[in-house]
Design a protein around this motif. Sequence first.
Motif, PDB file in Angstrom:
ATOM      1  N   ASP A 146       0.858  -1.190   0.000  1.00  0.00           N
ATOM      2  CA  ASP A 146       0.000   0.000   0.000  1.00  0.00           C
ATOM      3  C   ASP A 146       0.898   1.246   0.000  1.00  0.00           C
ATOM      4  O   ASP A 146       0.916   2.006   0.958  1.00  0.00           O
ATOM      5  CB  ASP A 146      -0.964  -0.021   1.194  1.00  0.00           C
ATOM      6  N   ILE A 178      12.130  -3.161   1.254  1.00  0.00           N
ATOM      7  CA  ILE A 178      11.076  -2.542   2.070  1.00  0.00           C
ATOM      8  C   ILE A 178      10.458  -3.643   2.912  1.00  0.00           C
ATOM      9  O   ILE A 178       9.956  -4.642   2.384  1.00  0.00           O
ATOM     10  CB  ILE A 178       9.980  -1.888   1.190  1.00  0.00           C
ATOM     11  N   SER A 182       9.842 -11.282   9.058  1.00  0.00           N
ATOM     12  CA  SER A 182      10.711 -12.466   8.946  1.00  0.00           C
ATOM     13  C   SER A 182      11.377 -12.543   7.587  1.00  0.00           C
ATOM     14  O   SER A 182      12.564 -12.873   7.480  1.00  0.00           O
ATOM     15  CB  SER A 182       9.900 -13.745   9.147  1.00  0.00           C
ATOM     16  N   ASN A 493      -2.220  -5.369   9.398  1.00  0.00           N
ATOM     17  CA  ASN A 493      -1.350  -4.973   8.276  1.00  0.00           C
ATOM     18  C   ASN A 493      -2.117  -4.744   6.978  1.00  0.00           C
ATOM     19  O   ASN A 493      -1.554  -4.266   6.011  1.00  0.00           O
ATOM     20  CB  ASN A 493      -0.254  -6.037   8.054  1.00  0.00           C
TER      21      ASN A 493
HETATM   22  O1  N01 Z   1       5.748 -10.218   6.429  1.00  0.00           O
HETATM   23  P1  N01 Z   1       5.455  -9.326   7.733  1.00  0.00           P
HETATM   24  P2  N01 Z   1       6.866 -11.328   6.205  1.00  0.00           P
HETATM   25  N1  N01 Z   1       5.479   0.556   3.917  1.00  0.00           N
HETATM   26  O2  N01 Z   1       4.059  -8.896   7.607  1.00  0.00           O
HETATM   27  C1  N01 Z   1       6.452  -3.817   6.275  1.00  0.00           C
HETATM   28  C2  N01 Z   1       6.175 -16.165   8.100  1.00  0.00           C
HETATM   29  N2  N01 Z   1       7.539 -16.275   7.632  1.00  0.00           N
HETATM   30  O3  N01 Z   1       6.745 -11.804   4.831  1.00  0.00           O
HETATM   31  O4  N01 Z   1       5.320  -3.901  10.676  1.00  0.00           O
HETATM   32  C3  N01 Z   1       6.539   0.180   4.639  1.00  0.00           C
HETATM   33  O5  N01 Z   1       5.900  -9.974   8.937  1.00  0.00           O
HETATM   34  C4  N01 Z   1       5.896  -4.151   7.614  1.00  0.00           C
HETATM   35  O6  N01 Z   1       5.938  -3.033   8.456  1.00  0.00           O
HETATM   36  P3  N01 Z   1       4.860  -2.895   9.672  1.00  0.00           P
HETATM   37  C5  N01 Z   1       6.183 -15.639   9.506  1.00  0.00           C
HETATM   38  O7  N01 Z   1       5.093 -16.151  10.200  1.00  0.00           O
HETATM   39  C6  N01 Z   1       8.288 -17.209   8.195  1.00  0.00           C
HETATM   40  O8  N01 Z   1       8.193 -10.835   6.618  1.00  0.00           O
HETATM   41  O9  N01 Z   1       3.538  -3.229   9.081  1.00  0.00           O
HETATM   42  N3  N01 Z   1       6.661  -1.012   5.197  1.00  0.00           N
HETATM   43  C7  N01 Z   1       6.824  -5.281   8.023  1.00  0.00           C
HETATM   44  O10 N01 Z   1       8.040  -4.796   8.486  1.00  0.00           O
HETATM   45  C8  N01 Z   1       6.063 -14.164   9.272  1.00  0.00           C
HETATM   46  O11 N01 Z   1       5.627 -13.437  10.383  1.00  0.00           O
HETATM   47  C9  N01 Z   1       9.579 -17.341   7.844  1.00  0.00           C
HETATM   48  O12 N01 Z   1       4.980  -1.499  10.119  1.00  0.00           O
HETATM   49  C10 N01 Z   1       5.663  -1.873   5.013  1.00  0.00           C
HETATM   50  C11 N01 Z   1       7.046  -5.983   6.696  1.00  0.00           C
HETATM   51  O13 N01 Z   1       6.762  -5.065   5.693  1.00  0.00           O
HETATM   52  C12 N01 Z   1       5.116 -14.147   8.128  1.00  0.00           C
HETATM   53  O14 N01 Z   1       5.507 -15.220   7.313  1.00  0.00           O
HETATM   54  C13 N01 Z   1      10.142 -16.526   6.895  1.00  0.00           C
HETATM   55  C14 N01 Z   1       4.531  -1.556   4.263  1.00  0.00           C
HETATM   56  C15 N01 Z   1       6.126  -7.166   6.536  1.00  0.00           C
HETATM   57  O15 N01 Z   1       6.416  -8.102   7.502  1.00  0.00           O
HETATM   58  C16 N01 Z   1       5.139 -12.895   7.321  1.00  0.00           C
HETATM   59  O16 N01 Z   1       6.484 -12.446   7.187  1.00  0.00           O
HETATM   60  C17 N01 Z   1       9.339 -15.567   6.317  1.00  0.00           C
HETATM   61  C18 N01 Z   1       4.469  -0.268   3.706  1.00  0.00           C
HETATM   62  N4  N01 Z   1       3.421   0.135   3.003  1.00  0.00           N
HETATM   63  C19 N01 Z   1       8.041 -15.457   6.687  1.00  0.00           C
HETATM   64  N5  N01 Z   1       3.690  -2.609   4.267  1.00  0.00           N
HETATM   65  C20 N01 Z   1      10.379 -18.372   8.508  1.00  0.00           C
HETATM   66  O17 N01 Z   1      11.446 -18.137   8.959  1.00  0.00           O
HETATM   67  C21 N01 Z   1       4.310  -3.562   4.996  1.00  0.00           C
HETATM   68  N6  N01 Z   1       5.488  -3.122   5.447  1.00  0.00           N
HETATM   69  C22 N01 Z   1       9.775 -19.691   8.674  1.00  0.00           C
END
Ligand code: N01
Length: 852
Positions: A146, A178, A182, A493
């Motif tokens: 967004d 960005i 995780s 989110n």
């Molecule tokens: O997504 P997230 P993910 N402008 O939603 C930011 C699993 N997983 O893909 O916190 C700027 O956690 C957002 O900021 P904020 C695990 O369960 C597991 O990383 O909304 N920033 C945040 O920092 C995990 O929790 C593994 O302020 C923006 C980030 O983007 C889940 O999947 C590995 C934004 C999103 O973080 C999701 O993880 C990976 C904007 N407009 C994932 N919009 C393992 O290790 C969003 N953000 C198993």
Amino acid sequence: MDFDVVTAGAGFSGLYLIYRLRRLGFSVRVFDEALDVGGTWYWNRYPGARCDIPTTDYSYSFDPELEKEWTWSEKYATQPEILAYLGHVADKYDLRRDIQFGTKIESAAWDEEMRGWRLRTSAGDEVTCRFYVAATGCLSLPKKPDIEGVDRFGGEVYFTGRWPHEKVDFTGKRVAVIGTGSSGIQCIPLIAREAAQLTVFQRTPNFSCPAWNGPEDPERVARFAADRDAYRQAARWSRGGVPIEPTDVIGTAAPEEVRRRRFEEAWQKGELFAILNVFADQLVNPASNELVSEMIREKIRSIVHDPETAEALCPKDHPFGTKRPCLDTDYFATFNLPHVRLVDLRKTPIKTITETGIDTAAETFEFDAIVYATGFDAMTGPLVSVDIKGRDGITLKDKWAEGPATYLGLTTTGFPNFFMVTGPESPSVFSNMVVSIEQHVDWICDALDDMRRDGYDTIEPTPLAEEGWHRHNADCANITLHPLANSWYMGANVPGKPRVLYPYIGGVDRYRAACDEARARGYLGFKLTGPGGERCNDGVIRRLQPDVSLVLEAMEAMNLPALETLSPAEARAFMDQSAAIRPPGPAVGSEEDGLVPLDVPLEYRLYRPESPGPHPLVVYFHGGGWVLGSHVSDEPFCRDLCTRSDAAVLSVNYRHAPEWRFPAAAEDAVAAVRWAADNAVELGTVPGEVAVAGWSAGGNLAAVAAQRAGVPLRGQLLLCPVVDCDFSRPSYEENAEGYVLTRALMEWFWDHYCDPPSRTDPLASPLRAASLEGLPPAVVVTAEFDPLRDEGDAYAAALAAAGVPVTHLRARGHTHTSLTMVDVVISSAPVRAEMASALRSLFPSLAPAAAA
Ligand code: N01
């Protein structure tokens, strides 16, 4: 119909479904948009992607042969290795022949006449089936960022959740990432190794701990190898799906060196469930949580050299664990590299993405590549993105417009024969997903098998069961700190998404027990129909407040003696011991002891609020069945009442049975209230603003004093009061045992207090007073699982019928004793808040503040 079962999704869930359903002789077809198996591990190919549950645990347990032939190379396996594992599983059991890849289910509609589902695929086919199972995962629908201008950038664009299959080479490039969830935290250190410049755009700093990845933990491997069955059973019956001993160390009560030691051990272990288990109360007690949070922040500050960057990386806007914590490899240290920079979007938000880069409020950046690690529309997103229409054409999206409502996170009313694997309101993302997936698939397959055996072909939860489960989820969520965070767990989110805690936080073990119980009790809460007829065993599976059940279980495990088997002296000693180890309750302004000057003087303790007085006065009588307790035995509750109501609480002792039988206690109560009313000024309280209060037998004495004292009283607060000697009301039957105050104990109390012929005297049974007219306004609190519930209800009704203003609070899911368990039963706090607020409103000097 084309198939017995159609499933969307060929990840861990879909593969195991095929395996199980085939063995049961059901025909099955799985559709997946991907071109091969793997689910989340098919799509999330970004550098650094790996699991963060030890791989030994993050693997199937259904086939010992599979377990033996596969060896993981690392503690936390990489995405390619996990994908290879799933490929191996598909090969070993020849699963691919039941999967149609590159095909998405786009819509699903329940056909009442056919008693099955009509599905439409992206290939344009219509497929019919009896049961439709969504195995689409919790984090499979990437959230469209967004951010303004997202489509304008002319350089390379990557989404962590849809990473290309070929290697992406960032060598020599200027790269933006960005998002610092995780995905971001895993890929940032690896992108930094290649990129010429890396700029990380962080909106919310995240808690992360080192994974210390490497060979598998030898201790875990040995334990697993020694007895695989026992290991897997322990995982299935654990809190999070990984066998770990839950601690009972209370953060705020532990000495500093214990806190540090526990934290350091967890930090060195590099496991999520270790760092979430430093203190037993860290997810429910803000003060304990802050201890862990601050120790993590200290670590961040010690790793990151630049103090300003370190501070920007320290999470401060949410309690630890309320946003998904991460495990990393060198994440924080990456910010010490000269070509890596952190941009704090809280200070300088992104204005727009441009053709060449990103403009923030302060700067213009140019990039060759932008990586979006911006997360997912979690839990419900993948489900409602398919046009699922249930009975009467209602869509799942519309039904869940205010948030998901399910029964056991598996099913939802109005959508017969529709199952979700790891759906909302199931432990799912709070657990080791593989353990939860196996449990769900097993439950669904067992249900299908049972139905076939019993001649049923449709299953649907009842509204009552669904409402009960939904409420239980909310009850569980509300005792934790989760509602305080803007997390994807809470739907925060995604703009406009309802704000509720989507996964079930009650634990894998308790959840499994609930699912097993529903099945064992003849599919409690489900309606089954078919050629075999119809069966509906309606009901609610969990009615107690979750923390009340925990307390009851803990008490049962302690094998405590039944009080009624003890002598009064032994019972009193036992109660004193219990009181010595409970939390003390909140601090009040001051406490002073004194004596009510009667023939037999009565001890009292006066609790005053912190605010400047004079305050109104509440004369309080303790619980204990006229036999046990003293003016200090309900101390935590008195402090809580004093703090919340802003009134002084005078807890007065009275003569106890059997040494002093009826009517000694009642006479003392009446005399004490008269004395307090006459001496309000001497007690430093507001004259003319006196109320009475009491719990249990103390509630009995308060009710009696309100009837007999003959002094003007502002009100009476009766908490689970004894108001009658009649044991024939249903609550005595329903709650005769199992909820601390038993029928047998009430008999013991009455026998010690009062001879049977005198029990009907209104001085013993105030419900039997000739008239209740003109009594002071009442706040009556009754608890659902209390033998005394119905007599309390009857008293509230009788007072109201006599024209007395009554506020009747019915404490759902509570017991006779849980409402006074201050700082133990957290769910009782809102009831005490309501009680205190109702009491405040009765005092003119406090009422305006209460209204404000
Ligand atoms: O997504 P997230 P993910 N402008 O939603 C930011 C699993 N997983 O893909 O916190 C700027 O956690 C957002 O900021 P904020 C695990 O369960 C597991 O990383 O909304 N920033 C945040 O920092 C995990 O929790 C593994 O302020 C923006 C980030 O983007 C889940 O999947 C590995 C934004 C999103 O973080 C999701 O993880 C990976 C904007 N407009 C994932 N919009 C393992 O290790 C969003 N953000 C198993």
